[in-house]
Scaffold this motif. Structure first.
Motif, short mmCIF file in Angstrom:
data_model
loop_
_atom_site.label_atom_id
_atom_site.label_comp_id
_atom_site.label_asym_id
_atom_site.label_seq_id
_atom_site.Cartn_x
_atom_site.Cartn_y
_atom_site.Cartn_z
N GLN A 1 76.06 67.56 100.07
CA GLN A 1 77.25 67.08 100.79
C GLN A 1 78.36 68.13 100.85
OE1 GLN A 1 77.12 63.98 102.39
NE2 GLN A 1 74.99 64.21 101.76
N LEU A 2 77.98 69.39 100.99
CA LEU A 2 78.96 70.47 101.13
C LEU A 2 79.49 70.46 102.57
CD1 LEU A 2 76.96 73.27 99.29
CD2 LEU A 2 78.87 71.93 98.39
N PRO A 3 80.80 70.59 102.75
CA PRO A 3 81.36 70.54 104.11
C PRO A 3 80.96 71.78 104.92
CG PRO A 3 83.09 70.90 102.49
CD PRO A 3 81.82 70.70 101.73
N PHE A 4 80.66 71.53 106.20
CA PHE A 4 80.35 72.63 107.12
C PHE A 4 81.55 73.55 107.30
CE2 PHE A 4 76.59 71.02 109.89
CZ PHE A 4 75.86 70.75 108.75
N ALA A 5 82.73 73.07 106.93
CA ALA A 5 83.94 73.89 107.07
C ALA A 5 83.86 75.15 106.20
CB ALA A 5 85.17 73.07 106.71
N LEU A 6 83.10 75.13 105.11
CA LEU A 6 83.04 76.29 104.21
C LEU A 6 82.44 77.53 104.88
CD1 LEU A 6 82.07 74.56 100.84
CD2 LEU A 6 84.29 75.50 101.51
N ALA B 1 58.56 74.34 89.49
CA ALA B 1 59.73 73.49 89.72
C ALA B 1 60.53 74.06 90.89
CB ALA B 1 60.59 73.44 88.47
N ASP B 2 61.50 73.32 91.34
CA ASP B 2 62.33 73.78 92.44
C ASP B 2 63.80 73.52 92.11
OD1 ASP B 2 62.86 74.95 94.86
OD2 ASP B 2 62.22 73.26 96.08
N LEU B 3 64.66 74.35 92.62
CA LEU B 3 66.10 74.18 92.46
C LEU B 3 66.59 73.34 93.64
CD1 LEU B 3 68.54 74.99 90.75
CD2 LEU B 3 68.75 77.04 92.12
N PHE B 4 67.07 72.15 93.35
CA PHE B 4 67.42 71.19 94.39
C PHE B 4 68.51 71.72 95.33
CE2 PHE B 4 70.18 67.70 95.84
CZ PHE B 4 69.28 67.05 96.67
N ALA B 5 68.21 71.76 96.61
CA ALA B 5 69.15 72.05 97.69
C ALA B 5 69.92 73.36 97.52
CB ALA B 5 70.12 70.89 97.89
N TYR B 6 69.32 74.32 96.83
CA TYR B 6 70.01 75.61 96.64
C TYR B 6 70.23 76.32 97.97
CZ TYR B 6 65.84 78.48 97.34
OH TYR B 6 64.76 79.10 97.89
N GLU B 7 69.37 76.04 98.95
CA GLU B 7 69.49 76.69 100.25
C GLU B 7 70.84 76.40 100.90
OE1 GLU B 7 67.18 74.29 99.65
OE2 GLU B 7 65.21 75.24 99.73
N ILE C 1 88.10 70.72 110.36
CA ILE C 1 89.27 70.25 109.61
C ILE C 1 89.81 68.95 110.20
CG2 ILE C 1 91.65 70.79 108.98
CD1 ILE C 1 90.73 73.77 108.87
N ALA C 2 89.85 68.88 111.54
CA ALA C 2 90.38 67.68 112.21
C ALA C 2 89.52 66.46 111.97
CB ALA C 2 90.50 67.96 113.71
N ALA C 3 88.24 66.65 111.67
CA ALA C 3 87.33 65.53 111.45
C ALA C 3 87.43 64.95 110.04
CB ALA C 3 85.90 65.96 111.73
N TYR C 4 88.20 65.62 109.16
CA TYR C 4 88.33 65.14 107.78
C TYR C 4 88.90 63.73 107.77
CZ TYR C 4 89.60 64.86 102.91
OH TYR C 4 89.71 64.46 101.61
N PRO C 5 88.45 62.82 107.01
CA PRO C 5 87.51 62.88 105.89
C PRO C 5 86.05 62.67 106.30
CG PRO C 5 88.50 60.71 105.90
CD PRO C 5 89.10 61.49 107.06
N SER C 6 85.78 62.46 107.56
CA SER C 6 84.39 62.21 107.97
C SER C 6 83.79 63.46 108.61
CB SER C 6 84.33 61.02 108.92
OG SER C 6 85.16 61.23 110.03
N TRP C 7 84.10 64.63 108.04
CA TRP C 7 83.56 65.86 108.60
C TRP C 7 82.08 66.00 108.24
CZ3 TRP C 7 87.30 69.63 105.67
CH2 TRP C 7 87.13 69.51 104.30
N GLN C 8 81.44 66.92 108.95
CA GLN C 8 80.01 67.13 108.72
C GLN C 8 79.79 67.77 107.36
OE1 GLN C 8 79.02 69.60 112.12
NE2 GLN C 8 77.76 67.94 112.92
N THR C 9 78.71 67.33 106.71
CA THR C 9 78.34 67.90 105.42
C THR C 9 76.84 68.17 105.39
OG1 THR C 9 78.01 65.71 104.45
CG2 THR C 9 80.19 66.71 104.17
N THR C 10 76.43 68.98 104.44
CA THR C 10 75.01 69.24 104.28
C THR C 10 74.33 67.98 103.74
OG1 THR C 10 75.32 70.09 102.04
CG2 THR C 10 75.39 71.70 103.85
N THR C 11 73.04 67.90 103.93
CA THR C 11 72.34 66.66 103.58
C THR C 11 72.18 66.47 102.07
OG1 THR C 11 70.25 67.82 103.92
CG2 THR C 11 71.08 66.49 105.75
N GLY C 12 71.87 67.52 101.34
CA GLY C 12 71.58 67.37 99.92
C GLY C 12 72.80 67.29 99.04
#
Length: 182
Positions: free
Chosen positions: A136-141, A47-53, A123-134
């Protein structure tokens, strides 16, 4: 080199060190457990852990840059100070070390500014900031971890410069290898 922290900053530095040590310990344990768990899932259960990367990479950024800040505080980061082994005069060594620290503070300030620009763009791009594909974690982190790491590295290097300039060259100064633990 002994780090002499100015009195008003003692509590702040102590708090920052304890917080960093706690975060680094917890995040390091999390990474170890996640990799162990992923291996168990993958090879025993196919099995695999989804999007853990995605979130592991964010934690890795934080560990890397907070670890760099810890290295700046302890003055244990990798450096090429071959020149110092050729210098016998204590005052000349003191000048070279403090000049190097001054340049490090300038570079750190530039990197901190660039880190801020990178974070601010997210931060300035919020709410349409970049996120990870799986997940949806913000690149800001991870960018926040980079920025905080640069801030702390620059702050600790500036403390080393202040301490070196305030104390001046002495035999005790030259023999001190590591800063005290608070």
């Amino acid at each position: 080199m002994h780090l002499n922290i100015p009195n008003p900053l003692n509590r702040l530095v102590s708090f920052l060190l304890r917080t960093k040590e706690y975060i680094l310990a917890v995040f390091s344990l999390v990474l170890a457990f996640v990799f162990f768990f992923v291996v168990i899932l993958r090879y025993l259960f196919q099995a695999d852990l989804f999007a853990y990367e995605e979130w592991v990479l964010i934690i890795a950024f934080w560990v890397y840059f907070l670890g760099g800040a810890m290295g700046s505080y302890e003055n244990t980061h990798v450096k090429a100070d071959f020149l110092l082994s050729l210098i016998d005069n204590l005052r000349t060594k003191w000048i070279v070390i403090n000049f190097t620290l001054f340049v490090e503070v300038l570079i750190g300030a530039v990197l901190t500014y660039w880190g801020w620009l990178m974070l601010y763009e997210e931060i300035a791009a919020y709410p349409s900031w970049q996120t990870t594909t799986g997940l949806q974690l913000p690149f800001a982190l991870p960018k926040l971890g980079i920025f905080i790491g640069f801030v702390l590295m620059t702050f600790y290097t500036a403390l080393h410069l202040y301490s070196g300039l305030r104390d001046g060259p002495s035999e005790e100064w030259e023999s001190d290898e590591a800063p005290p633990h608070l």
